[in-house]
Design a protein around this motif. Structure first.
Motif, PDB file in Angstrom:
ATOM      1  N   ARG A   1      58.212  -9.054  83.879  1.00 51.93           N
ATOM      2  CA  ARG A   1      57.380  -7.897  84.173  1.00 51.93           C
ATOM      3  C   ARG A   1      57.945  -7.087  85.337  1.00 51.93           C
ATOM      4  N   LEU A   2      58.467  -7.767  86.343  1.00 54.22           N
ATOM      5  CA  LEU A   2      59.061  -7.073  87.484  1.00 54.22           C
ATOM      6  C   LEU A   2      60.209  -6.176  87.021  1.00 54.22           C
ATOM      7  N   VAL A   3      61.088  -6.713  86.210  1.00 56.97           N
ATOM      8  CA  VAL A   3      62.243  -5.952  85.749  1.00 56.97           C
ATOM      9  C   VAL A   3      61.806  -4.805  84.842  1.00 56.97           C
ATOM     10  N   GLU A   4      60.810  -5.044  83.997  1.00 56.76           N
ATOM     11  CA  GLU A   4      60.305  -3.973  83.134  1.00 56.76           C
ATOM     12  C   GLU A   4      59.757  -2.818  83.962  1.00 56.76           C
ATOM     13  N   ARG A   5      59.020  -3.149  85.017  1.00 57.82           N
ATOM     14  CA  ARG A   5      58.454  -2.099  85.876  1.00 57.82           C
ATOM     15  C   ARG A   5      59.565  -1.338  86.607  1.00 57.82           C
ATOM     16  N   ALA A   6      60.597  -2.056  87.048  1.00 58.56           N
ATOM     17  CA  ALA A   6      61.713  -1.398  87.735  1.00 58.56           C
ATOM     18  C   ALA A   6      62.443  -0.465  86.777  1.00 58.56           C
ATOM     19  N   ARG A   7      62.683  -0.916  85.551  1.00 61.43           N
ATOM     20  CA  ARG A   7      63.370  -0.072  84.579  1.00 61.43           C
ATOM     21  C   ARG A   7      62.540   1.171  84.251  1.00 61.43           C
ATOM     22  N   ALA A   8      61.231   0.993  84.109  1.00 60.04           N
ATOM     23  CA  ALA A   8      60.363   2.134  83.815  1.00 60.04           C
ATOM     24  C   ALA A   8      60.405   3.154  84.945  1.00 60.04           C
ATOM     25  N   ALA A   9      60.393   2.672  86.184  1.00 61.73           N
ATOM     26  CA  ALA A   9      60.436   3.585  87.328  1.00 61.73           C
ATOM     27  C   ALA A   9      61.738   4.373  87.344  1.00 61.73           C
ATOM     28  N   LEU A  10      62.850   3.717  87.015  1.00 63.04           N
ATOM     29  CA  LEU A  10      64.143   4.395  86.990  1.00 63.04           C
ATOM     30  C   LEU A  10      64.205   5.401  85.845  1.00 63.04           C
ATOM     31  N   HIS A  11      63.737   5.010  84.680  1.00 63.36           N
ATOM     32  CA  HIS A  11      63.757   5.912  83.526  1.00 63.36           C
ATOM     33  C   HIS A  11      62.887   7.132  83.762  1.00 63.36           C
ATOM     34  N   ASP A  12      61.724   6.943  84.381  1.00 62.25           N
ATOM     35  CA  ASP A  12      60.768   8.033  84.570  1.00 62.25           C
ATOM     36  C   ASP A  12      61.079   8.887  85.797  1.00 62.25           C
ATOM     37  N   GLY A  13      62.047   8.450  86.595  1.00 62.96           N
ATOM     38  CA  GLY A  13      62.378   9.203  87.807  1.00 62.96           C
ATOM     39  C   GLY A  13      61.254   9.214  88.818  1.00 62.96           C
ATOM     40  N   GLN A  14      60.519   8.105  88.922  1.00 61.98           N
ATOM     41  CA  GLN A  14      59.421   8.029  89.878  1.00 61.98           C
ATOM     42  C   GLN A  14      59.950   8.179  91.311  1.00 61.98           C
ATOM     43  N   PRO A  15      59.174   8.780  92.213  1.00 64.12           N
ATOM     44  CA  PRO A  15      59.642   8.971  93.588  1.00 64.12           C
ATOM     45  C   PRO A  15      60.115   7.679  94.248  1.00 64.12           C
ATOM     46  N   ALA A  16      59.441   6.565  93.969  1.00 65.38           N
ATOM     47  CA  ALA A  16      59.844   5.296  94.581  1.00 65.38           C
ATOM     48  C   ALA A  16      61.208   4.832  94.112  1.00 65.38           C
ATOM     49  N   ALA A  17      61.675   5.351  92.964  1.00 70.10           N
ATOM     50  CA  ALA A  17      62.964   4.926  92.415  1.00 70.10           C
ATOM     51  C   ALA A  17      64.129   5.672  93.052  1.00 70.10           C
ATOM     52  N   ALA A  18      63.880   6.371  94.151  1.00 68.03           N
ATOM     53  CA  ALA A  18      64.947   7.087  94.838  1.00 68.03           C
ATOM     54  C   ALA A  18      65.905   6.149  95.558  1.00 68.03           C
ATOM     55  N   GLY A  19      65.535   4.872  95.724  1.00 67.64           N
ATOM     56  CA  GLY A  19      66.408   3.915  96.399  1.00 67.64           C
ATOM     57  C   GLY A  19      65.944   2.497  96.145  1.00 67.64           C
ATOM     58  N   LEU A  20      66.822   1.535  96.371  1.00 64.63           N
ATOM     59  CA  LEU A  20      66.473   0.134  96.168  1.00 64.63           C
ATOM     60  C   LEU A  20      65.314  -0.293  97.056  1.00 64.63           C
ATOM     61  N   VAL A  21      65.365   0.062  98.334  1.00 70.25           N
ATOM     62  CA  VAL A  21      64.345  -0.399  99.278  1.00 70.25           C
ATOM     63  C   VAL A  21      62.968   0.172  98.941  1.00 70.25           C
ATOM     64  N   PRO A  22      62.807   1.501  98.741  1.00 71.60           N
ATOM     65  CA  PRO A  22      61.466   2.001  98.376  1.00 71.60           C
ATOM     66  C   PRO A  22      60.999   1.489  97.021  1.00 71.60           C
ATOM     67  N   LEU A  23      61.912   1.264  96.080  1.00 68.85           N
ATOM     68  CA  LEU A  23      61.514   0.735  94.779  1.00 68.85           C
ATOM     69  C   LEU A  23      60.971  -0.683  94.922  1.00 68.85           C
ATOM     70  N   ALA A  24      61.652  -1.504  95.711  1.00 71.25           N
ATOM     71  CA  ALA A  24      61.175  -2.874  95.929  1.00 71.25           C
ATOM     72  C   ALA A  24      59.807  -2.867  96.603  1.00 71.25           C
ATOM     73  N   ARG A  25      59.608  -1.983  97.549  1.00 72.58           N
ATOM     74  CA  ARG A  25      58.310  -1.909  98.228  1.00 72.58           C
ATOM     75  C   ARG A  25      57.216  -1.500  97.248  1.00 72.58           C
ATOM     76  N   ALA A  26      57.517  -0.548  96.386  1.00 72.55           N
ATOM     77  CA  ALA A  26      56.514  -0.116  95.416  1.00 72.55           C
ATOM     78  C   ALA A  26      56.162  -1.240  94.448  1.00 72.55           C
ATOM     79  N   LEU A  27      57.126  -2.124  94.187  1.00 72.13           N
ATOM     80  CA  LEU A  27      56.887  -3.234  93.264  1.00 72.13           C
ATOM     81  C   LEU A  27      56.371  -4.479  93.979  1.00 72.13           C
ATOM     82  N   GLY A  28      56.298  -4.435  95.311  1.00 77.09           N
ATOM     83  CA  GLY A  28      55.732  -5.535  96.078  1.00 77.09           C
ATOM     84  C   GLY A  28      56.617  -6.749  96.201  1.00 77.09           C
ATOM     85  N   VAL A  29      57.957  -6.557  96.199  1.00 77.52           N
ATOM     86  CA  VAL A  29      58.886  -7.676  96.348  1.00 77.52           C
ATOM     87  C   VAL A  29      59.942  -7.306  97.380  1.00 77.52           C
TER      88      VAL A  29
END
Length: 258
Positions: free
Chosen positions: A155-183
């Protein structure tokens, strides 16, 4: 004499190349450390006294600093070239969680390689993903993996892939993406590669190369404009990334797809 050249700057970390050319065998006056950080030696060696006691620091030994820690230095070997990594307090907590932070660590061959990869020009072109991923892996290699929960998480990887595909603001970098996913950033990087088979940075670049092909098929002309649109540092960075994935330059692809 001490000089420093900043190599990378990011809201959560800074990396600098530090050169010391001193030949004093006695200890310097005490000075407080001002940051959470990791220091690795590329060449030469020196003595340092800190919270872990006195230690000779060379390419096989790295040390970690915390704010307010009292440090003293001596340079009986004549000088050294080091890499100084400063981490934000927030990223430091995320990387180490509740485990103790060692004062001094052995820099084995894995750490040496991770150190060299962090300093590569191609890594420095992409601080949000390539540099951040290299950095968290360097810290993990030097200090041991962070224990931050269960093993691989689909589920973690699916959420990360979705964020990257959708261009979500949190997907602008590894660190903000991890924070948005809570890991932790290290856990996200590790589990993403384990499940997908490639590092998160390469996966993200695969998406960007695909979007470049779409835009070229649509008739886009300006490669410099596409580099900016797709989040590359510049056109040269775009060209290197595309060549690494396809073997062709963007200009060659533009002619091919016309």
């Amino acid at each position: 004499m001490r000089s420093a050249v900043e190599l990378l700057r990011h809201p959560d970390f800074r990396v600098a190349a530090v050169r010391c050319r001193d030949d004093h065998t006695g200890w310097s006056d005490p000075e407080p450390s001002g940051a959470h950080g990791l220091v690795l030696t590329r060449r030469g060696g020196f003595r340092r006294a800190g919270r872990g006691g006195a230690e000779f620091i060379d390419p096989t030994v790295a040390y970690l600093t915390v704010p307010g820690e009292e440090e003293r230095f001596a340079h009986p070997a004549g000088g050294d070239d080091c890499t100084s990594v400063h981490l934000s307090a927030r990223l430091w907590r995320e990387l180490f969680a509740d485990r103790p932070v060692p004062a001094v660590v052995h820099a084995d061959a894995r750490v040496d390689l991770a150190h060299r990869l962090l300093l590569r020009p191609a890594t420095r072109d992409d601080p949000d993903f390539a540099a951040a991923e290299r950095l968290v892996r360097l810290v993990a290699a030097a200090t041991g993996p962070v224990v931050d929960g269960a093993g691989r998480s689909r589920r973690l990887v699916e959420r990360a892939r979705a964020a990257l595909h959708d261009g979500q603001p949190a997907a602008a970098g590894l660190v903000p993406l991890a924070r948005a996913l809570g890991v932790s950033p290290y856990r996200l990087s590790r589990e993403f590669q384990a499940r997908v088979g490639v590092p998160l940075t390469r996966y993200r670049n695969r998406l960007r190369v695909g979007r470049l092909l779409d835009r070229l098929e649509e008739g886009a002309e300006s490669l410099a404009g596409l580099a900016t649109e797709l989040g590359f540092a510049d056109q040269a960075h775009l060209t290197r990334t595309v060549r690494a994935h396809l073997g062709d330059t963007p200009g060659q692809l533009r002619r091919l797809l016309r």
